[in-house]
Design a protein around this motif. Structure first.
Motif, PDB file in Angstrom:
ATOM      1  N   GLY A 183     -12.234 -13.641 -60.062  1.00 26.32           N
ATOM      2  CA  GLY A 183     -12.917 -12.356 -60.081  1.00 26.32           C
ATOM      3  C   GLY A 183     -12.111 -11.250 -59.453  1.00 26.32           C
ATOM      4  O   GLY A 183     -10.879 -11.269 -59.483  1.00 26.32           O
ATOM      5  N   CYS A 184     -12.823 -10.263 -58.849  1.00 27.20           N
ATOM      6  CA  CYS A 184     -12.201  -9.005 -58.456  1.00 27.20           C
ATOM      7  C   CYS A 184     -11.289  -9.158 -57.239  1.00 27.20           C
ATOM      8  O   CYS A 184     -10.425  -8.317 -57.008  1.00 27.20           O
ATOM      9  CB  CYS A 184     -13.275  -7.967 -58.157  1.00 27.20           C
ATOM     10  N   GLY A 185     -11.525 -10.186 -56.413  1.00 23.28           N
ATOM     11  CA  GLY A 185     -10.682 -10.403 -55.246  1.00 23.28           C
ATOM     12  C   GLY A 185     -11.073  -9.561 -54.035  1.00 23.28           C
ATOM     13  O   GLY A 185     -10.475  -9.663 -52.971  1.00 23.28           O
ATOM     14  N   ASP A 188     -15.564  -7.978 -50.009  1.00 26.23           N
ATOM     15  CA  ASP A 188     -17.018  -7.800 -49.959  1.00 26.23           C
ATOM     16  C   ASP A 188     -17.687  -8.076 -51.314  1.00 26.23           C
ATOM     17  O   ASP A 188     -18.792  -7.627 -51.559  1.00 26.23           O
ATOM     18  CB  ASP A 188     -17.358  -6.388 -49.473  1.00 26.23           C
ATOM     19  N   CYS A 189     -16.998  -8.816 -52.178  1.00 21.04           N
ATOM     20  CA  CYS A 189     -17.605  -9.148 -53.482  1.00 21.04           C
ATOM     21  C   CYS A 189     -18.885  -9.952 -53.251  1.00 21.04           C
ATOM     22  O   CYS A 189     -18.914 -10.873 -52.439  1.00 21.04           O
ATOM     23  CB  CYS A 189     -16.607  -9.963 -54.318  1.00 21.04           C
ATOM     24  N   ASP A 190     -19.946  -9.563 -53.928  1.00 17.19           N
ATOM     25  CA  ASP A 190     -21.217 -10.280 -53.778  1.00 17.19           C
ATOM     26  C   ASP A 190     -21.926 -10.300 -55.129  1.00 17.19           C
ATOM     27  O   ASP A 190     -21.397  -9.791 -56.113  1.00 17.19           O
ATOM     28  CB  ASP A 190     -22.068  -9.618 -52.687  1.00 17.19           C
ATOM     29  N   TYR A 192     -23.985  -8.543 -56.433  1.00 12.95           N
ATOM     30  CA  TYR A 192     -24.169  -7.253 -57.099  1.00 12.95           C
ATOM     31  C   TYR A 192     -22.955  -6.885 -57.939  1.00 12.95           C
ATOM     32  O   TYR A 192     -23.015  -6.035 -58.806  1.00 12.95           O
ATOM     33  CB  TYR A 192     -24.413  -6.141 -56.062  1.00 12.95           C
ATOM     34  N   CYS A 193     -21.807  -7.502 -57.613  1.00 15.58           N
ATOM     35  CA  CYS A 193     -20.557  -7.169 -58.286  1.00 15.58           C
ATOM     36  C   CYS A 193     -20.579  -7.675 -59.735  1.00 15.58           C
ATOM     37  O   CYS A 193     -21.160  -8.704 -60.037  1.00 15.58           O
ATOM     38  CB  CYS A 193     -19.388  -7.790 -57.523  1.00 15.58           C
ATOM     39  N   ASP A 194     -19.917  -6.910 -60.603  1.00 20.28           N
ATOM     40  CA  ASP A 194     -19.920  -7.260 -62.027  1.00 20.28           C
ATOM     41  C   ASP A 194     -18.880  -8.323 -62.401  1.00 20.28           C
ATOM     42  O   ASP A 194     -18.850  -8.788 -63.525  1.00 20.28           O
ATOM     43  CB  ASP A 194     -19.629  -6.008 -62.877  1.00 20.28           C
ATOM     44  N   CYS A 195     -18.036  -8.693 -61.463  1.00 18.59           N
ATOM     45  CA  CYS A 195     -16.930  -9.590 -61.813  1.00 18.59           C
ATOM     46  C   CYS A 195     -17.429 -11.020 -62.021  1.00 18.59           C
ATOM     47  O   CYS A 195     -18.586 -11.326 -61.859  1.00 18.59           O
ATOM     48  CB  CYS A 195     -15.836  -9.532 -60.753  1.00 18.59           C
ATOM     49  N   ASP A 196     -16.499 -11.898 -62.345  1.00  9.81           N
ATOM     50  CA  ASP A 196     -16.838 -13.245 -62.784  1.00  9.81           C
ATOM     51  C   ASP A 196     -17.070 -14.218 -61.613  1.00  9.81           C
ATOM     52  O   ASP A 196     -17.469 -15.355 -61.808  1.00  9.81           O
ATOM     53  CB  ASP A 196     -15.691 -13.778 -63.667  1.00  9.81           C
TER      54      ASP A 196
END
Ligand SMILES: [Zn+2]
Ligand SMILES: [Zn+2]
Length: 871
Positions: A183-185, A188-190, A192-196
């Motif tokens: 994903g985005c790396g 704080d990716c959680d 809610y994030c659109d990544c994989d």
């Protein structure tokens, strides 16, 4: 754990919790004309959720075949380029129809994921609808998921509704954290994030409200559960592979396609993308065709064709020159026949349809390349291809835009892709209309206005005439008070026996009159609630408010009725003889004949035609009463009445039934009993488009006349052949044989004649610069005889040049032969080219023998003589 094991584990688990295992329904939704393809597990239970249908279970589980392409979920171009886009996939789901609710649904989900599939509980995240405290509490208190791993989402993400009104409710989703390397790396990716990284696994819908017309949410007395989990996705997670394509559900198909193309999956990204596209599209293609869809230019067939062509195009990129995709589809049929046994039955059928479409597409590419060359020529000046040209190539010939782009860019041309997109948008609008079935034609403003003021009652099912009042008169799109001159105009009555053209049945004709006027009715059409009579005033005058008598042409109507009921019998007979994939694609019911277009891949052969005619006539002879009843659409569909896909139906529909044989939704006019049809005879069968066949047929006296006609043709033929009717075919074969032998004899004689002519002609040999030259004219001689002559003359003169010219109609043919000893100096190809130029033509060939053509017969002598001056 294999994908197959996961599918089975899921169904077994829910069976152990009291669920009934329900087989996947067809990809073509039979109970929902508004839906293009089955796109969720709940489709087949829609009426159960709505309380319109009762089943003998209240809990169900299924693994549903799903296609998402075209319409709302349109991301065809992404498939193959991402890890998880598919046109076809399998959806696991469990359902409660007013049985258990949130608590149990959540418990099952959690237990299945963590116990049965052993997914790590600490990697699972939950989303709930922002106001759904109940679900939050169950996840947090009852299951024990920490509050910081439960996320509240808004309407857009976590609220589901069946439509603008009707059942709806909050959702809850289970996500898995695949780790920071995906994903985005971002730290704080959680969820809610659109990544994989936080991958959604399972969606639970809590159907607990009914939204009314005012938008208010009223609690349902018995709330329900609908869940869905993509099999390929969960399998990828369990098998710890980066994409769905790497699971054992799809990888073997990719590897099969790779082997066919002599490629290695994983060698380079471009090829890999093509292989993924082919694997995915082969699944969709195989399942769609097995479920009765055929490639075409409309509706479902159009979506299928786009999928197939995209796969074929990627095949070209991999270097396939010949049809290959059908083999991949055959592989899918074998590979997925467990658990989808229906694929085995349809395997050879699917293969045939796909191969046919591939051959067609290859031809398309050939034509397209020719047109591309014309475009290069046409736009040589500014070196830009306008959008409408790109679209024409794409739309009319199905020529892929990126291929055109490659060609044009190689030649330093630009493409107006913005203009192309605009044309595409217009097309998509049209396509949408085509599958939504809104064939709304242009309606003059005047009728939009009149529609709000008046309504015509149709009383023509029971009556052939009526006493009516003139509500409005329209002339040249303007309302008028009176018509007193002989002219054409339109008339609207309060009630009428005239059937307006619809459902393929033509409009009635007849008369409208009173003591002051005589009017002929030429046609009858429908606009909204109005029935519009196309009229011609024969004499007198008619004005608004007049009382008139309206009478239809009864004989014509009776004939039309015969053809309409026969059309229904034909439709059913076609399905029985050819298969369930037969669907009506168009129909015309006129007084003198009927025309029926339907989906079918191959020509209907003589034996099949006979069976179809017999079936229809058997039902005519039984003289069955044709019933017409009005009932709610759900009831009609449930009883198995045939509905037309894309047709808009009212809540109450008319069902026309020939009990024991055919049942259709239809508003048209029909005979009382099938015996009224008299006789049914198919006149012709032909193709009208790829995958669409057309049958024309006649009934009643027209059918009798037709058989009489055929009989008298047969009699005349027999008379001419001096045989009896039964011997006509063998007599013709005999004659053809004789003709062939005679032709052979003739050509032998011609050779002999030419040989003796050659002797004569040899006296015409001239010697130019020490080379023997023979130039002769031989009119109306076919090319083989010319060739024989040249060979013969060459043998006779031993060393030299032979030139023959022949005029055939307005065409000139030259043949030139040069003996081997001279070919280093004189080439037959060069000579013949020079000669043909004079008659406005060209050609060429080998040094020893060459051929050319020309267009000016009057110049043949000049051309032949020219040889002496060029040596
Ligand atoms: Zn992210
Ligand atoms: Zn009908």
């Amino acid at each position: 754990m294999t994908g197959k094991e996961i599918r089975e584990k899921f169904l077994k688990y829910f069976e152990s919790k009291g669920h009934t295992r329900v087989p996947s329904s067809s990809l073509v939704p039979h109970n929902d004309p508004t839906l293009l393809f089955t796109n969720a597990g709940m489709n087949q239970f829609k009426d159960v959720f709505l309380g319109r249908e009762k089943r003998d279970y209240t809990r169900a589980c299924s693994c549903q075949k799903v296609v998402r392409a075209g319409g709302k979920h349109n991301d065809l171009e992404n498939v193959g380029r991402t890890a998880r886009h598919h046109t076809f996939f399998e959806m696991l789901g469990n359902f409660s129809f007013g049985d258990y609710f949130k608590k149990e649904a959540i418990e099952y989900t959690w237990e299945f994921l963590t116990n049965e599939l052993n997914l790590p509980a600490d990697k699972l995240y939950i989303t709930v609808y922002k106001d759904d405290d109940e679900a939050f509490e169950i996840w947090n208190k009852h299951i024990g998921v920490p509050a910081d791993r439960i996320y509240r989402m808004d309407e857009k993400d976590n609220f589901w509704a069946m439509g603008d009104t009707g059942p709806c409710g909050p959702c809850s989703e289970i996500l898995i954290d695949q780790g920071p390397e995906i994903g985005c790396g971002r730290v704080d990716c959680d969820p809610y994030c659109d990544c994989d990284r936080h991958l959604e696994l399972w969606n639970l819908v809590f159907m607990q409200y009914n939204r009314d017309e005012s938008g208010k949410l009223n609690p349902l007395p018995k709330p329900s559960i609908d869940t869905g989990m993509g099999l390929e996705r969960i399998t990828a997670v369990v098998q710890k592979v980066p994409s769905n394509f790497d699971t054992d559900l799809i990888k073997p198909i990719i590897e099969y396609a790779a082997k066919l193309s002599n490629k290695n999956y994983g060698d380079n990204e471009k090829d890999d993308t093509s292989l993924r596209v082919i694997a995915d599209h082969a699944r969709a293609t195989t399942f769609l065709i097995s479920d009765g869809v055929l490639p075409s230019n409309e509706g479902r067939g159009y979506v299928l064709r786009r999928i197939m062509r995209r796969a074929m195009r990627h095949g070209k990129m991999l270097g396939f020159k010949e049809p290959f995709f059908y083999q991949v589809c055959e592989f899918v049929s074998d590979f997925m026949s467990d658990p989808y046994i229906e694929l085995m039955d349809k395997k050879s059928y699917v293969s045939k349809v796909v191969k046919f479409e591939e051959e067609r597409f290859n031809k398309t590419l050939e034509t397209g390349l020719k047109i591309a060359e014309e475009l290069l020529e046409k736009y040589r000046e500014n070196k830009e291809i306008p959008g409408f040209e790109i679209f024409r190539l794409y739309d009319t010939y199905g020529f892929p835009v990126d291929l055109l782009q490659d060609i044009m860019e190689d030649n330093g041309y630009k493409l107006d892709l913005v203009g192309f997109d605009e044309e595409m948008k217009k097309q998509q609008e049209r396509a949408k209309q085509a599958w939504a079935g809104s064939g709304e034609s242009f309606i003059a403003d005047i009728y939009k206005k009149l529609e709000n003021q008046f309504k015509t009652e149709f009383i023509g099912y029971e009556n052939t005439n009526s006493e009516s009042s003139v509500l409005a008169i329209v002339k040249d799109d303007n309302e008028t008070q009176e018509i007193s001159e002989s002219s054409e105009f339109e008339l609207i009555l309060d009630q009428t026996p005239f059937y307006p053209e619809s459902g393929g049945q033509v409009g009635d004709t007849g008369k409208i009159y009173n003591e002051n006027c005589n009017i002929e009715v030429l046609d009858c059409k429908k606009v909204g609630n109005l029935i519009i009579h196309k009229c011609k005033l024969l004499n007198g005058k008619v004005k608004k408010g007049d009382k008139v008598t309206a009478v239809i042409d009864v004989e014509k109507r009776k004939n039309t009725e015969r053809n309409h009921t026969a059309t229904h019998l034909l439709h059913k007979a076609l399905q029985m003889v050819l298969g369930d994939h037969v669907r009506q694609a168009g129909s015309l019911v006129a007084p003198d004949r009927l025309r029926f277009d339907f989906t079918h891949f191959a020509p209907v052969d003589d034996e099949e035609i006979k069976k179809i005619e017999l079936l229809v006539n058997e039902n005519i002879i039984k003289n069955i009463e044709v019933t017409k009843t009005i009932k709610p659409i759900e009831e009609a569909i449930k009883e198995g009445a045939m509905a037309l896909f894309g047709e808009k139906y009212d809540k109450e529909v008319r069902v026309v039934e020939v009990p024991g044989f055919s049942k259709e939704l239809c508003g048209g006019c029909h005979v009382e009993r099938t015996g009224d049809i008299g006789l049914f005879k198919i006149v012709s069968e032909a193709s009208v488009a790829a995958g669409i066949r057309r049958i024309e047929a006649v009934t009643g006296l027209e059918a009798v006349k037709f058989t009489q006609e055929i009989n008298s043709i047969a009699k005349k033929s027999a008379l001419l052949l001096k045989s009896n009717i039964n011997d006509v075919p063998s007599k013709i074969t005999e004659l053809q044989e004789q003709l062939k032998n005679t032709q052979k004899e003739l050509s032998k004689l011609q050779d002999k004649l030419n040989a003796s002519k050659a002797e004569d002609i040899l006296s015409n040999v001239k010697e130019i610069n020490g080379v023997k030259v023979l130039a002769v004219k031989m009119d109306n001689t076919e090319i083989n005889a010319l060739r024989n002559f040249v060979d013969m003359a060459k043998a006779k003169i031993k060393s030299g040049i032979v030139l023959v010219g022949s005029v055939n109609g307005d065409k000139v043919t030259f043949l030139c032969g040069v003996t081997k000893d001279l070919t280093s100096k004189y080439k037959a190809g060069d000579i013949v080219k020079e000669i043909a130029k004079i008659t406005g033509g060209g050609g060429g060939g080998k040094p020893e023998l060459a051929q050319a053509g020309g267009k000016n017969p009057e110049k043949i002598d000049e051309a032949l003589n020219h040889i002496y001056s060029i040596l």
